[in-house]
Design a protein around this motif. Structure first.
Motif, short mmCIF file in Angstrom:
data_model
loop_
_atom_site.label_atom_id
_atom_site.label_comp_id
_atom_site.label_asym_id
_atom_site.label_seq_id
_atom_site.Cartn_x
_atom_site.Cartn_y
_atom_site.Cartn_z
N ALA A 97 0.81 -1.22 0.00
CA ALA A 97 0.00 0.00 0.00
C ALA A 97 0.84 1.26 0.00
N PHE A 98 2.10 1.14 -0.35
CA PHE A 98 2.97 2.33 -0.31
C PHE A 98 2.83 3.18 -1.58
N ASP A 99 2.50 2.57 -2.71
CA ASP A 99 2.36 3.33 -3.95
C ASP A 99 1.02 4.05 -3.99
N ARG A 100 1.00 5.19 -4.63
CA ARG A 100 -0.22 6.00 -4.73
C ARG A 100 -0.78 5.88 -6.15
N HIS A 101 -2.07 5.47 -6.22
CA HIS A 101 -2.74 5.32 -7.53
C HIS A 101 -4.08 6.06 -7.47
N PRO A 102 -4.09 7.36 -7.64
CA PRO A 102 -5.35 8.11 -7.55
C PRO A 102 -6.28 7.81 -8.73
N ASN A 103 -7.56 7.97 -8.49
CA ASN A 103 -8.55 7.78 -9.54
C ASN A 103 -8.54 9.00 -10.46
N PRO A 104 -8.18 8.83 -11.74
CA PRO A 104 -8.12 10.00 -12.63
C PRO A 104 -9.44 10.74 -12.75
N ALA A 105 -10.56 10.01 -12.62
CA ALA A 105 -11.87 10.66 -12.79
C ALA A 105 -12.18 11.62 -11.64
N LYS A 106 -11.52 11.42 -10.49
CA LYS A 106 -11.82 12.25 -9.33
C LYS A 106 -10.81 13.38 -9.12
N LEU A 107 -9.81 13.45 -9.98
CA LEU A 107 -8.81 14.51 -9.84
C LEU A 107 -9.37 15.83 -10.35
N THR A 108 -9.10 16.88 -9.62
CA THR A 108 -9.51 18.21 -10.06
C THR A 108 -8.45 18.79 -11.00
N ALA A 110 -6.94 21.53 -10.58
CA ALA A 110 -5.85 22.08 -9.76
C ALA A 110 -4.86 20.99 -9.37
N GLN A 111 -5.35 19.79 -9.04
CA GLN A 111 -4.46 18.69 -8.69
C GLN A 111 -3.60 18.27 -9.88
N ILE A 112 -4.24 18.17 -11.04
CA ILE A 112 -3.49 17.76 -12.24
C ILE A 112 -2.42 18.80 -12.59
N LYS A 113 -2.78 20.08 -12.49
CA LYS A 113 -1.82 21.14 -12.80
C LYS A 113 -0.66 21.14 -11.81
N ARG A 114 -0.96 20.96 -10.53
CA ARG A 114 0.09 20.94 -9.51
C ARG A 114 1.00 19.74 -9.70
N ARG A 115 0.45 18.58 -10.00
CA ARG A 115 1.24 17.36 -10.21
C ARG A 115 2.17 17.52 -11.42
N ARG A 116 1.66 18.09 -12.49
CA ARG A 116 2.46 18.28 -13.70
C ARG A 116 3.61 19.26 -13.43
N LYS A 117 3.35 20.28 -12.65
CA LYS A 117 4.38 21.27 -12.35
C LYS A 117 5.50 20.65 -11.52
N LEU A 118 5.15 19.88 -10.49
CA LEU A 118 6.16 19.26 -9.64
C LEU A 118 7.00 18.25 -10.42
N PHE A 119 6.34 17.48 -11.26
CA PHE A 119 7.08 16.49 -12.04
C PHE A 119 8.04 17.18 -13.02
N GLY A 120 7.62 18.35 -13.53
CA GLY A 120 8.51 19.11 -14.41
C GLY A 120 9.73 19.63 -13.68
N LEU A 121 9.62 19.95 -12.38
CA LEU A 121 10.75 20.39 -11.60
C LEU A 121 11.75 19.26 -11.34
N LEU A 122 11.23 18.06 -11.05
CA LEU A 122 12.08 16.94 -10.67
C LEU A 122 12.72 16.24 -11.86
N GLN A 123 12.08 16.28 -13.01
CA GLN A 123 12.53 15.47 -14.13
C GLN A 123 13.99 15.74 -14.52
N SER A 176 -2.68 16.03 -2.12
CA SER A 176 -3.86 15.62 -1.36
C SER A 176 -4.47 16.85 -0.71
N PHE A 177 -5.22 17.59 -1.48
CA PHE A 177 -5.80 18.82 -0.96
C PHE A 177 -6.80 18.55 0.16
N SER A 178 -7.39 17.34 0.14
CA SER A 178 -8.38 17.04 1.18
C SER A 178 -7.74 16.96 2.57
N ARG A 179 -6.43 16.75 2.61
CA ARG A 179 -5.74 16.66 3.89
C ARG A 179 -5.12 17.98 4.31
#
Length: 742
Positions: A97-108, A110-123, A176-179
């Protein structure tokens, strides 16, 4: 904890193990080989189990990430050492249960934009392996990004930690904006949130008790009352739960005051009520209750299936429905006489979307009108179109002489005794849609829209609005087409939709796609027929008409088959013996079918001489006067005659009284002339007396023909001439002898 399960993978020394915590792991037997790859999770069993993720491996080195540490901890170790630990008892987890697999249909967004930005920084930093695993090198790279203003060091370090901790993929960086935030708080006396404008009440906090009040008000004024808006439900909740009603004991008048606890602070605002409503955990349930189950399922539910799913082929299901056609008609005799809108019935095959039958006429939506549409399904379409001046080829409308496996219809005309008899006589199954669920007959509903849209492009007299407003044109004044012309236009539209209208987003099967079958109804129909993908059965017009006719009980009487006080007989005299038996043994019942609009014939449910399933009965001479009318008209005529009979009872009784009086007066006058009955001797000689009275009657009875007078002295009485002048005997016995002897 679940018990452990062990499964051996053949051909290898690695064993799959399910631990008590539900993780699937691999344990390597002694002497087996172990392969470590990135993202693997290793579990070290001890008093406190520890978990490490393999983030990089190359040559003799392995870099591990401590999953149980609160911060980022990377450890570089020799590969052989880690392999030996796995052989000694450490577990290589397969499912965890360590890997994170979010449901794409439930992503907002804002979440998709934030995830793409962070991945662009790390790549670009992740490409600098293995140096990036060194804390100092990584720290300098992060500091450079912060100096350039790309991102803060805290953001980049946090992104690295989440990337390695949650699966080393882009999904691992999903926020995880809900947290976020403080979470649920228990309001106290101090008002939360920003201060109100100067002069406004301070406001109140929404407590658990107040949420219960909100729920009661929502159930009472919003869910249970569709007329109220959410703002109206809020206002009614305030007046019902936050205001006290006080009755003045002196005057008895009612007065209303705010509750004491809200007198200074004010009421909860509509914004607070709306916020609570939007965060309601069962908001979809509230919407379903407010709209109603049928309306919610029809207009608001998600659509994941298709109407063609589960169908064997064409003819598996025909849908039938009706609607008033949005066009005004005029009389066929005089175009200046407006007529109401016609009823339009349509039968559509669900799989191919082929229009299989239509009816356009002035019959209201009923079993009779629906039957005419069903009859048109088996009718020869070429002959049908010719009657309305439309010439087509047989392959343009190839639906004739065929019945489907089942009809899907509304609960109105297809629910009842007539539909049951139709099923028993035709072997066609009738499926009834749920109330107010037009979406269950989506094929026909969509066709109605297409018909009206195409007819509206060219025809005058079409209805633009269901409710006319002041100043709108009256469609009745623009109407110019009669019923036959409107029917011809409907036929033209049906031919177009069947042959030239490609269906958009039609769910073609793999076979259809492979054979490049276009989604055009007539081509889909022909393709299914050629491959035997159908549930059609042969049927004739007479068979369908007989199956559609209503069924009733007639009575076999000596005067014929009696139905609704009309008498019928078979054409063949050899079948009349049933009337003899009815006269001798009494009446009995017989099942018949009848056409409500034609009394001329009914149909007996017995095999006929021609092989048909029925015998045609015709009106007898007793009832032939009521031929060629409807049964309702015949009943009305008989009822009118019964009413006339009842209305004439008074005259009859008056006439009967007059007759009785006259008869009694005549009898009394005769009785006054003879006071007592005749004696026995007086009662004799009635025959000779009859002769005398007859002669007297003859002398009184004249003739209407012209006559001439003869002198009395010139004529000798006939009796004297025959008897030689002898006078007739007055003896009664002699008279009787003369009557009987030669």
């Amino acid at each position: 904890m679940r018990p452990s399960r062990v499964g051996v993978r053949h051909g290898s020394q690695v064993r799959a193990v399910t631990t008590g915590l539900g993780f699937r792991s691999c344990r390597c037997a002694f002497g087996g080989s172990v392969m470590l790859v990135g993202r693997d999770v290793i579990r070290y069993s001890s008093e406190e189990p520890r978990h490490f993720r393999v983030v990089w491996t190359e040559g003799d080195d392995v870099v591990l990430f401590d999953l149980d540490a609160p911060d980022t901890r990377l450890v570089r170790r020799p590969r052989a050492e880690v392999v030996d630990e796995i052989r000694a008892g450490a577990e290589l987890l397969l499912d965890h249960a360590f890997d994170r697999h979010p449901n794409p249909a439930k992503l907002t967004d804002a979440q998709i934009k934030r995830r793409r930005k962070l991945f662009g920084l790390l790549q670009p930093l992740l490409e600098r392996v293995p140096d990036i695993f060194d804390n100092r090198v990584r720290g300098r790279a992060v500091a450079d990004l912060e100096r350039e203003g790309v991102a803060s060091a805290k953001t980049v370090h946090s992104a690295f930690d989440r990337y390695w901790r949650f699966g080393m993929s882009e999904n691992a960086l999903t926020p995880s904006f809900s947290r976020c935030g403080r979470g649920d708080r228990t309001p106290g006396d101090t008002k939360l949130g920003r201060r109100p404008a100067e002069g406004k009440p301070l406001g109140v906090n929404v407590t658990k008790q107040m949420e219960k009040i909100f729920q009661k008000g929502l159930d009472r004024f919003y869910v249970g009352n569709r007329k109220n808006s959410l703002k109206g439900a809020y206002e009614l909740t305030m007046t019902d739960f936050f205001v006290d009603e006080v009755v003045d004991p002196a005057t008895g008048k009612k007065q209303w005051f705010p509750k004491i606890e809200f007198a200074q602070s004010g009421y909860p605002s509509f914004r607070q009520f709306r916020y609570w409503y939007d965060k309601h955990p069962d908001i979809l349930g509230i919407r379903r209750k407010r709209a109603g189950g049928s309306k919610y399922d029809k207009d608001m539910r998600g659509i994941v299936g298709t109407a063609v799913a589960g169908l064997m082929g064409v003819g598996s299901r025909f849908e039938i429905d009706s609607t008033p056609l949005d066009i005004g008609c005029v009389s066929e005799i005089n175009r200046t006489v407006p007529v109401s809108r016609p009823t339009f019935y349509q039968v559509t095959d669900v799989l191919s979307k082929m229009i299989c039958g239509i009816y356009v006429g002035f019959e209201n939506a009923s079993w009779l009108a629906a039957g005419l549409a069903v009859r048109n399904v088996v009718e020869d379409k070429v002959d049908f179109c010719v009657r309305y001046g439309v010439d087509i080829e047989a392959d343009q409308w190839p639906v004739q002489g065929l019945n489907p496996a089942r009809y899907m219809a509304d609960r109105g005309e297809f629910e009842g005794f007539d539909a049951t008899e139709f099923v028993s006589k035709s072997t066609v199954t009738v499926e009834v849609a749920a109330p107010y669920r037009g979406d269950q007959k989506g094929s026909t509903e969509k066709k109605f829209d297409q018909f009206h849209r195409l007819l509206r492009t060219k025809l005058d007299g079409m209805i633009e609005k269901q409710v006319r407003e002041r100043g709108d044109a009256d469609y009745r004044r623009d109407a110019i087409l009669n019923l036959n012309e409107v029917t011809a236009c409907v036929i033209e539209v049906a031919i177009f939709l069947n042959n030239h209208n490609k269906l958009v987003d039609y769910p073609r099967t793999r076979e259809m796609i492979a054979e490049s079958v276009p989604a055009i109804p007539v081509m889909l129909w022909d393709w299914c027929i050629d491959r035997g993908m159908d549930e059609l059965t042969r049927a004739s017009v007479s068979m369908v008409e007989f199956a559609l006719l209503p069924v009733a009980n007639a009575t076999v009487t000596p005067m014929g088959y009696r139905y609704r006080n009309l008498y019928y007989k078979p054409a063949g005299r050899e079948q009349w013996k049933v009337f003899d038996r009815a006269r001798q043994d009494g009446v009995k019942a017989a099942r018949v079918s009848y056409h409500p609009l034609r009394t001329t014939n009914i149909y007996l449910h017995e095999p006929g001489d021609d092989g048909a399933d029925f015998v045609v009965l015709e009106l007898t001479d007793r009832s032939v006067a009521y031929a060629d009318v409807s049964f309702d008209d015949a009943t009305a005529l008989k009822k009118a005659d019964d009413v006339d009979t009842a209305n004439r009872q008074q005259d009859r009784f008056v006439g009967l009284a007059r007759l009785s009086s006259n008869l009694g007066g005549t009898n009394a006058s005769a009785t006054s002339e003879r006071k007592s009955p005749l004696t026995a001797s007086q009662a004799q000689g009635h025959k000779s007396n009859k002769v005398i009275e007859r002669d007297r009657e003859r002398s009184r009875r004249g003739t209407g023909l012209p006559t001439t007078s003869v002198a009395a002295n010139d004529v000798e009485p006939l009796g004297k001439a025959l008897d030689g002048g002898a006078a007739p005997s007055s003896n009664d016995r002699d008279n009787r002898m003369n009557d009987y002897l030669p």
